[in-house]
Motif scaffolding. Sequence first.
Motif, PDB file in Angstrom:
ATOM      1  N   LEU A 251       0.826  -1.213   0.000  1.00  0.00           N
ATOM      2  CA  LEU A 251       0.000   0.000   0.000  1.00  0.00           C
ATOM      3  C   LEU A 251       0.860   1.263   0.000  1.00  0.00           C
ATOM      4  O   LEU A 251       0.770   2.113  -0.875  1.00  0.00           O
ATOM      5  CB  LEU A 251      -0.831  -0.037   1.280  1.00  0.00           C
ATOM      6  CG  LEU A 251      -2.156   0.667   1.269  1.00  0.00           C
ATOM      7  CD1 LEU A 251      -3.029   0.091   0.185  1.00  0.00           C
ATOM      8  CD2 LEU A 251      -2.821   0.512   2.636  1.00  0.00           C
ATOM      9  N   VAL A 252       1.698   1.359   1.026  1.00  0.00           N
ATOM     10  CA  VAL A 252       2.601   2.508   1.130  1.00  0.00           C
ATOM     11  C   VAL A 252       4.011   1.936   1.185  1.00  0.00           C
ATOM     12  O   VAL A 252       4.303   1.083   2.011  1.00  0.00           O
ATOM     13  CB  VAL A 252       2.316   3.313   2.419  1.00  0.00           C
ATOM     14  CG1 VAL A 252       3.408   4.349   2.670  1.00  0.00           C
ATOM     15  CG2 VAL A 252       0.967   4.006   2.317  1.00  0.00           C
ATOM     16  N   SER A 253       4.871   2.346   0.273  1.00  0.00           N
ATOM     17  CA  SER A 253       6.210   1.754   0.306  1.00  0.00           C
ATOM     18  C   SER A 253       7.231   2.666   0.964  1.00  0.00           C
ATOM     19  O   SER A 253       8.290   2.213   1.364  1.00  0.00           O
ATOM     20  CB  SER A 253       6.668   1.331  -1.085  1.00  0.00           C
ATOM     21  OG  SER A 253       6.391   2.334  -2.005  1.00  0.00           O
ATOM     22  N   GLY A 254       6.913   3.951   1.046  1.00  0.00           N
ATOM     23  CA  GLY A 254       7.885   4.823   1.688  1.00  0.00           C
ATOM     24  C   GLY A 254       7.283   6.122   2.177  1.00  0.00           C
ATOM     25  O   GLY A 254       6.205   6.536   1.748  1.00  0.00           O
ATOM     26  N   ILE A 255       8.002   6.755   3.109  1.00  0.00           N
ATOM     27  CA  ILE A 255       7.569   8.041   3.656  1.00  0.00           C
ATOM     28  C   ILE A 255       8.722   9.030   3.498  1.00  0.00           C
ATOM     29  O   ILE A 255       9.861   8.712   3.833  1.00  0.00           O
ATOM     30  CB  ILE A 255       7.196   7.908   5.143  1.00  0.00           C
ATOM     31  CG1 ILE A 255       5.995   6.966   5.246  1.00  0.00           C
ATOM     32  CG2 ILE A 255       6.898   9.265   5.771  1.00  0.00           C
ATOM     33  CD1 ILE A 255       5.597   6.610   6.628  1.00  0.00           C
ATOM     34  N   ALA A 256       8.409  10.200   2.933  1.00  0.00           N
ATOM     35  CA  ALA A 256       9.459  11.198   2.731  1.00  0.00           C
ATOM     36  C   ALA A 256       9.108  12.464   3.500  1.00  0.00           C
ATOM     37  O   ALA A 256       7.935  12.713   3.789  1.00  0.00           O
ATOM     38  CB  ALA A 256       9.605  11.511   1.251  1.00  0.00           C
ATOM     39  N   TYR A 257      10.137  13.234   3.831  1.00  0.00           N
ATOM     40  CA  TYR A 257       9.882  14.538   4.440  1.00  0.00           C
ATOM     41  C   TYR A 257      10.770  15.558   3.769  1.00  0.00           C
ATOM     42  O   TYR A 257      11.836  15.219   3.233  1.00  0.00           O
ATOM     43  CB  TYR A 257      10.142  14.508   5.954  1.00  0.00           C
ATOM     44  CG  TYR A 257      11.594  14.334   6.302  1.00  0.00           C
ATOM     45  CD1 TYR A 257      12.148  13.054   6.372  1.00  0.00           C
ATOM     46  CD2 TYR A 257      12.422  15.427   6.529  1.00  0.00           C
ATOM     47  CE1 TYR A 257      13.486  12.883   6.668  1.00  0.00           C
ATOM     48  CE2 TYR A 257      13.772  15.261   6.827  1.00  0.00           C
ATOM     49  CZ  TYR A 257      14.290  13.983   6.894  1.00  0.00           C
ATOM     50  OH  TYR A 257      15.621  13.823   7.173  1.00  0.00           O
TER      51      TYR A 257
END
Length: 405
Positions: A251-257
Amino acid sequence: MALVVQKYGGTSMGSVERIRNVAKRVAKTYDAGNDMVIVVSAMSGETNKLVALANEICEFPDNREYDVLVASGEQVSIALLAMCLKSMGYKAKSYHGWQVPVITDSAFSKARIEEIPDTKIRADLKDGTIVIVAGFQGIDREGNVTTLGRGGSDTSAVALAAAMKADVCEIYTDVDGVYTTDPNICQDARKIEKVSYDEMLELASLGAKVLQIRSVEFAKKYNVDVHVRSSFNDNPGTMVTKEDKDMEAVLVSGIAYDKNEAKIAVMGVPDKPGIAAKILSPLSDANISVDMIVQNASEGGLTDFTFTVTKADFKKALAITREVAKEINAKEIAEDENISKISIVGVGMRSHAGVATKMFQTLAKEGINIQMISTSEIKVSVVIDAKYTELAVRVLHDAFGLSGK
Ligand code: ADP
Ligand code: ASP
Ligand code: MG
């Protein structure tokens, strides 16, 4: 025999000892019978120092001269690496961008690579020479030195790999690969074995600086498999490659900021057709890209128009917007540099509803207020107060089940 393009980033080139380590790695692959083209960045911290000098000498440094200045960091690295390899008994030769030549357009500090004639490099390779190219820099068709934007050595490497149809393109950095989020701010981050070009494009454009976005655009366009790995160990890294079925299941493969944006709000603007274009076109004329945009519902014929730009463009954007605000009779301008953009990315989002809602609920539970929102097929981004960046990344990482454990 294969043609191998390797890129070593600033940390990997950060000291004499580390450059020796890079030379040893290069030599090992060369000794195994490969042709080698090496792209290097400036030693870590050097480009920042040059940027600071430019900003110290005057408020708005000239664009052309800015590139001449910041391109100099890479000149030091190519020479040191070539010297080191030569002292070890290898044939090696360093090249500035203009000597190759890496031909770009004339958009100083964010130039795009247009063409890389490879005749000189091919001749060197035939002769058994290890070719070392300065990343981040090129030359426009008028003969001016250009640079490709921060982190641009990644793009130099992938563009060279594409132009030369290299068999292998490796980006060596200070982490083992692409992680579910920045491993330096979230201990639970997990290394991703394979990531699609589209996901990596989003992650890169949303702040995961492990690859510069344009390097991923090149990789996708020319179908270059990019192997991101560490220069400090031999662990397998992450392959950035074509999308496959397994990737869609996630579903979600990564989180960026991204803490590198700032917000400008033009308040009390008459709500008339054409107002967005009036505010934004002077910015695009000045080659300033606007990222997030929000226009509030109008009250009494007046509305607020808010957008974000990179911190590097902020001062210039603010000056331009102040002028426009006068022309259109806006009431006031508000600015905020303490913002952060948090994004969740995954190709699996295309086929699953409720991902954005889960993101908003997770942030709400922590009392984190959302200031702006934007979405695409495979990402949701929100702007929040910068002081909540690490907290937001960690709770979202947890909520979407990304932790290594
Ligand atoms: P280099 O100097 O080798 O080009 P960069 O500093 O540009 O290295 O990029 C590597 C850094 O990217 C890592 O140290 C890490 O802090 C950061 N980073 C941000 N997001 C991610 C991510 N999702 N996966 C891996 N690294 C990330
Ligand atoms: N030295 C340049 C920078 O710091 C380019 C790079 O490292 O890729 O942005
Ligand atoms: Mg980098």
